[in-house]
Design an enzyme around this catalytic site. Structure first.
Site, short mmCIF file in Angstrom:
data_model
loop_
_atom_site.label_atom_id
_atom_site.label_comp_id
_atom_site.label_asym_id
_atom_site.label_seq_id
_atom_site.Cartn_x
_atom_site.Cartn_y
_atom_site.Cartn_z
N HIS A 111 50.61 8.81 14.03
CA HIS A 111 49.44 9.22 13.24
C HIS A 111 49.51 8.73 11.80
O HIS A 111 49.25 9.49 10.85
CB HIS A 111 49.27 10.74 13.28
CG HIS A 111 48.95 11.28 14.64
ND1 HIS A 111 48.30 10.54 15.60
CD2 HIS A 111 49.18 12.51 15.20
CE1 HIS A 111 48.13 11.27 16.69
NE2 HIS A 111 48.66 12.46 16.48
N HIS A 185 41.60 15.11 14.91
CA HIS A 185 42.67 15.78 15.66
C HIS A 185 42.47 17.29 15.67
O HIS A 185 43.38 18.05 15.32
CB HIS A 185 44.02 15.42 15.05
CG HIS A 185 45.19 15.56 15.98
ND1 HIS A 185 45.46 16.72 16.68
CD2 HIS A 185 46.16 14.68 16.33
CE1 HIS A 185 46.56 16.54 17.40
NE2 HIS A 185 47.00 15.31 17.21
N GLU A 326 41.38 13.57 21.82
CA GLU A 326 41.35 12.65 20.68
C GLU A 326 40.81 11.29 21.12
O GLU A 326 41.54 10.47 21.67
CB GLU A 326 42.75 12.48 20.11
CG GLU A 326 43.45 13.78 19.76
CD GLU A 326 44.96 13.61 19.68
OE1 GLU A 326 45.42 12.72 18.92
OE2 GLU A 326 45.67 14.34 20.41
#
Length: 372
Positions: A111, A185, A326
């Site tokens: 991420h 997210h 996601e």
């Protein structure tokens, strides 16, 4: 004559460690539906959705104040970038040059690396009132941030439309060749966060014929994605999330400890959002649909929530207290020329549009055929 209630409100939400003020913007829809966005991480902080009897509940995990987001990096509701999901070994090749990103998930970069987009205060660039209230957050990710090349100008717009829909649109432009894969997210529990019940009974449908098995580092294995047919990953027909999560299948044991996999929606990005997933909570009657133009969907069943983080109302978040859907490009794409490309060149514009549609089970048919 009384004034109509405001459909967009702004309020302070604390001060970041660098001294920047953080704001919360709330967009109001119909029958109490509302989404609150904070400029720290350009994140969804609260999402109020009515149930089949009109009772409102907050259906996303998060924190009541800014300190919770700063003290623990949990990605609750955050905008993820520059590259969502994992980059194997924290490195990849770009135009003959090795790009290194700080590992923060064992050997992998997850991420965005050590300090991703979720750890910055974004500018509130624009707000829109009216029938479809919206807010746009912007930031410039400078050349070399977390090792990624090029100055990247990023924007994310959240919009409430048709009373119960949340549109999320990302755009990005660069001055050097780079890689981009952005997503939101949010952690969802359609039963509501005040009295959390594990999401195992939530019924899930995913419009995917294939998924990406992962290795011991949670990186997609070499080779093509595999069919979901005959596996616990077959959600082509709606099934409870928990129905097969303890099935003796190597992909559900280590390393994922449940679902944390890419589901293949398409072989490349699409021009317009298409149906990707639908989740229904039978207790509350709430239903959520996801439509997206991305080729992949990471489904995560909240496996690593271990009670160590306390969120809203002081609640300790535990395994399966939420799920994530996601929409994004496929994991480790910078290292996989056989995957849809995440390369962004100067003069191009990265675009990602997703739509979350909410309704209750009783009137579902009246909204089921609508297109974004």
């Amino acid at each position: 004559m009384s004034a109509a209630p405001a459909n967009l409100t702004r309020e302070p939400f604390g001060t970041a460690p660098d001294g920047r003020a953080v704001e919360r913007v709330t967009l109001h829809g119909a029958d109490g539906f509302a989404v609150s966005l904070i400029s720290y991480g350009a994140a969804v902080q609260r999402l109020l959705v009515p149930d089949s009897e009109g009772r409102l509940a907050d259906v996303v995990l998060g924190h009541d104040d800014l300190s919770g987001y700063i003290e623990s990096r949990d990605f609750f509701g955050a905008t993820i970038g520059r590259v969502a999901n994992r980059i194997a070994g924290g490195r990849f090749m770009l135009n003959g040059r090795t790009i290194r990103v700080e590992p923060n998930d064992g050997p992998n970069a997850l991420h965005g690396g050590g300090v991703g987009f979720d750890r910055y205060v974004w500018d509130i660039a624009e707000t829109e009132e009216g029938a479809s209230p919206a807010v746009t957050f912007r930031r410039r990710s400078p050349d070399g941030e977390e090792g990624f090349p090029g100055n990247l100008d990023v924007a994310v717009t959240y919009r409430v439309s048709d009373g119960f829909d949340l549109e999320i649109e990302f755009t990005a432009e660069t001055d050097m060749p780079t890689v981009v894969n952005l997503t939101n997210h949010s952690f969802f529990n359609l039963g509501g966060g005040e009295n959390l019940v594990p999401v195992y009974d939530h019924e899930l449908r995913i419009a995917a014929e294939h998924y990406s098995p992962v290795d011991s580092r949670a990186i997609p294995k070499k080779g093509a994605p595999e069919p979901v047919e005959g596996t616990p990953f077959d959600f082509r027909e709606a099934a409870p999330i928990g129905a097969l999560i303890r099935f003796d299948h190597p992909q559900l044991n280590k390393p994922a400890r449940g679902y944390d996999h890419n589901f293949v929606l398409a072989n490349d990005a699409r021009d317009v959002p298409a149906f990707a997933a639908r989740v229904r909570d039978s207790r509350s009657g709430r239903v959520m649909e996801l439509w997206t133009d991305r080729p992949g969907l990471q489904f995560y069943s909240g496996n690593f929530l271990d009670g160590s983080v306390r969120g809203k109302n002081g609640r300790a978040y535990r395994q399966a207290d939420a799920f994530c859907l996601e929409p994004q490009d496929w994991p480790d794409a910078p290292n996989r020329p056989d995957f849809p490309s995440v390369l962004l060149d100067p003069g191009q514009t990265y675009r990602h549009r997703s739509l979350l549609r909410f309704f209750s089970a009783a009137p579902a048919a009246s909204r089921d055929t609508r297109k974004p």
